[in-house]
Design a protein around this motif. Structure first.
Motif, short mmCIF file in Angstrom:
data_model
loop_
_atom_site.label_atom_id
_atom_site.label_comp_id
_atom_site.label_asym_id
_atom_site.label_seq_id
_atom_site.Cartn_x
_atom_site.Cartn_y
_atom_site.Cartn_z
N ILE A 58 0.86 -1.18 0.00
CA ILE A 58 0.00 0.00 0.00
C ILE A 58 0.90 1.23 0.00
CG2 ILE A 58 -1.80 1.27 1.24
CD1 ILE A 58 -2.78 -1.47 0.44
N GLY A 59 0.69 2.12 -0.94
CA GLY A 59 1.52 3.32 -1.05
C GLY A 59 2.80 3.02 -1.80
N ALA A 60 2.67 2.50 -2.99
CA ALA A 60 3.82 2.04 -3.78
C ALA A 60 4.70 3.18 -4.28
CB ALA A 60 3.34 1.20 -4.95
N GLY A 61 4.20 4.38 -4.34
CA GLY A 61 5.01 5.50 -4.84
C GLY A 61 5.47 5.22 -6.25
N THR A 93 3.94 1.97 -12.50
CA THR A 93 3.60 1.03 -13.58
C THR A 93 4.71 0.98 -14.62
OG1 THR A 93 1.23 1.36 -13.23
CG2 THR A 93 1.90 0.51 -15.38
N ALA A 94 5.20 2.14 -15.02
CA ALA A 94 6.28 2.19 -16.00
C ALA A 94 7.57 1.57 -15.44
CB ALA A 94 6.54 3.64 -16.43
N ASN A 95 7.89 1.90 -14.21
CA ASN A 95 9.13 1.39 -13.61
C ASN A 95 9.11 -0.13 -13.43
OD1 ASN A 95 10.21 3.96 -13.46
ND2 ASN A 95 9.57 4.28 -11.34
N LEU A 96 7.93 -0.69 -13.22
CA LEU A 96 7.80 -2.13 -12.95
C LEU A 96 7.28 -2.92 -14.15
CD1 LEU A 96 6.37 -1.60 -9.39
CD2 LEU A 96 8.62 -2.55 -9.93
N ALA A 97 7.24 -2.30 -15.30
CA ALA A 97 6.69 -2.94 -16.50
C ALA A 97 7.39 -4.24 -16.86
CB ALA A 97 6.72 -1.97 -17.68
N GLN A 98 8.66 -4.36 -16.54
CA GLN A 98 9.42 -5.57 -16.87
C GLN A 98 9.39 -6.60 -15.74
OE1 GLN A 98 10.65 -5.95 -19.99
NE2 GLN A 98 9.60 -4.00 -20.32
N PRO A 100 6.82 -9.04 -14.38
CA PRO A 100 5.48 -9.58 -14.62
C PRO A 100 4.75 -10.07 -13.37
CG PRO A 100 7.16 -11.08 -15.45
CD PRO A 100 7.87 -9.83 -15.02
N HIS A 101 5.45 -10.32 -12.29
CA HIS A 101 4.77 -10.78 -11.08
C HIS A 101 4.36 -9.63 -10.16
CE1 HIS A 101 9.04 -10.83 -10.13
NE2 HIS A 101 8.76 -10.89 -8.84
N VAL A 102 4.39 -8.40 -10.70
CA VAL A 102 3.91 -7.22 -9.97
C VAL A 102 2.74 -6.62 -10.73
CG1 VAL A 102 4.46 -4.88 -9.21
CG2 VAL A 102 6.17 -6.68 -8.98
N ARG A 103 1.68 -6.34 -9.99
CA ARG A 103 0.52 -5.66 -10.57
C ARG A 103 0.34 -4.35 -9.82
NH1 ARG A 103 -5.54 -5.78 -9.83
NH2 ARG A 103 -5.11 -6.80 -7.85
N VAL A 104 0.35 -3.24 -10.54
CA VAL A 104 0.15 -1.91 -9.95
C VAL A 104 -1.29 -1.50 -10.16
CG1 VAL A 104 0.85 0.51 -9.96
CG2 VAL A 104 2.56 -1.28 -10.37
N VAL A 105 -1.92 -1.05 -9.08
CA VAL A 105 -3.31 -0.62 -9.11
C VAL A 105 -3.38 0.82 -8.62
CG1 VAL A 105 -5.64 -1.06 -8.23
CG2 VAL A 105 -4.06 -2.97 -8.60
N HIS A 106 -4.06 1.68 -9.38
CA HIS A 106 -4.26 3.06 -8.94
C HIS A 106 -5.56 3.11 -8.15
CE1 HIS A 106 -6.09 7.14 -9.86
NE2 HIS A 106 -5.16 7.35 -8.96
N GLY A 107 -5.48 3.60 -6.92
CA GLY A 107 -6.70 3.75 -6.12
C GLY A 107 -6.39 3.85 -4.64
N ASP A 108 -7.46 3.86 -3.86
CA ASP A 108 -7.40 3.99 -2.41
C ASP A 108 -7.13 2.62 -1.79
OD1 ASP A 108 -7.96 4.23 0.33
OD2 ASP A 108 -9.61 5.62 -0.01
N GLY A 109 -5.99 2.47 -1.16
CA GLY A 109 -5.59 1.20 -0.58
C GLY A 109 -6.47 0.72 0.56
N THR A 110 -7.32 1.59 1.09
CA THR A 110 -8.25 1.16 2.14
C THR A 110 -9.55 0.64 1.56
OG1 THR A 110 -9.28 3.34 2.44
CG2 THR A 110 -7.31 2.85 3.76
N ARG A 111 -9.75 0.83 0.24
CA ARG A 111 -11.03 0.47 -0.37
C ARG A 111 -10.94 -0.57 -1.48
NH1 ARG A 111 -14.91 4.28 1.27
NH2 ARG A 111 -13.98 6.11 2.22
N ILE A 112 -9.77 -0.76 -2.04
CA ILE A 112 -9.62 -1.69 -3.15
C ILE A 112 -9.60 -3.12 -2.62
CG2 ILE A 112 -7.98 -2.53 -4.90
CD1 ILE A 112 -7.29 0.35 -5.46
N ALA A 113 -10.43 -3.96 -3.23
CA ALA A 113 -10.45 -5.37 -2.84
C ALA A 113 -9.18 -6.05 -3.34
CB ALA A 113 -11.68 -6.05 -3.43
#
Length: 143
Positions: A58-61, A93-98, A100-113
């Motif tokens: 949460i808060g990946a920066g 997302t750009a920094n971690l594009a290479q 594949p076992h990382v998924r970046v999600v934009h949103g509120d970390g207290t609300r995303i399932a």
């Protein structure tokens, strides 16, 4: 030269300065920084992410500590990185594009399932852990 107001200035843009124990501004005008590296090293070590496990960050920066978590869980594990700020989520997302076992999600970390995680690493402002974080992680490390 990088300069972030109250942050340490570096002589140039060489990434070697990211390996020192200095706070580096990622959005200095908003007082957002990478956090104290030695503190993150200690917290990540205490959380002890293991190969093949799932880490929620949460808060990946910009993804710096997400990349470290991804390295620790290896390609058989996975990291779900949630970032509230749209600009930082895009950079992550750009920094971690290479990675594949990382998924970046934009949103509120207290609300995303999210699926249950073995480690929940929170790198964001919060007055207390969200119930969802504690409910979806079998063991919580509290500092």
């Amino acid at each position: 030269m990088r300069w972030g107001g109250g942050y340490r200035a570096t002589p140039d843009a060489e990434p070697i300065y990211l390996y020192t124990d200095d706070v580096i501004g990622i959005l200095p005008k908003r007082n957002l920084n990478n956090g104290q590296p030695s503190l993150h090293a200690a917290l990540i070590a205490a959380a002890a992410p293991q190969p093949g496990k799932h880490v929620l960050h949460i808060g990946a920066g910009v993804g710096y500590y997400t990349a470290i978590l991804a390295e620790l869980v290896g390609v058989t594990g996975r990291v779900t990185a949630i970032e509230y700020d749209a600009e930082l989520a895009a950079r992550s997302t750009a920094n971690l594009a290479q990675t594949p076992h990382v998924r970046v999600v934009h949103g509120d970390g207290t609300r995303i399932a999210f699926e249950p995680a073995d480690v929940v690493y929170v790198n964001a402002g919060a007055t207390r852990p969200a119930d969802a974080w504690l409910d979806r992680c079998p063991v919580a490390v509290r500092g």
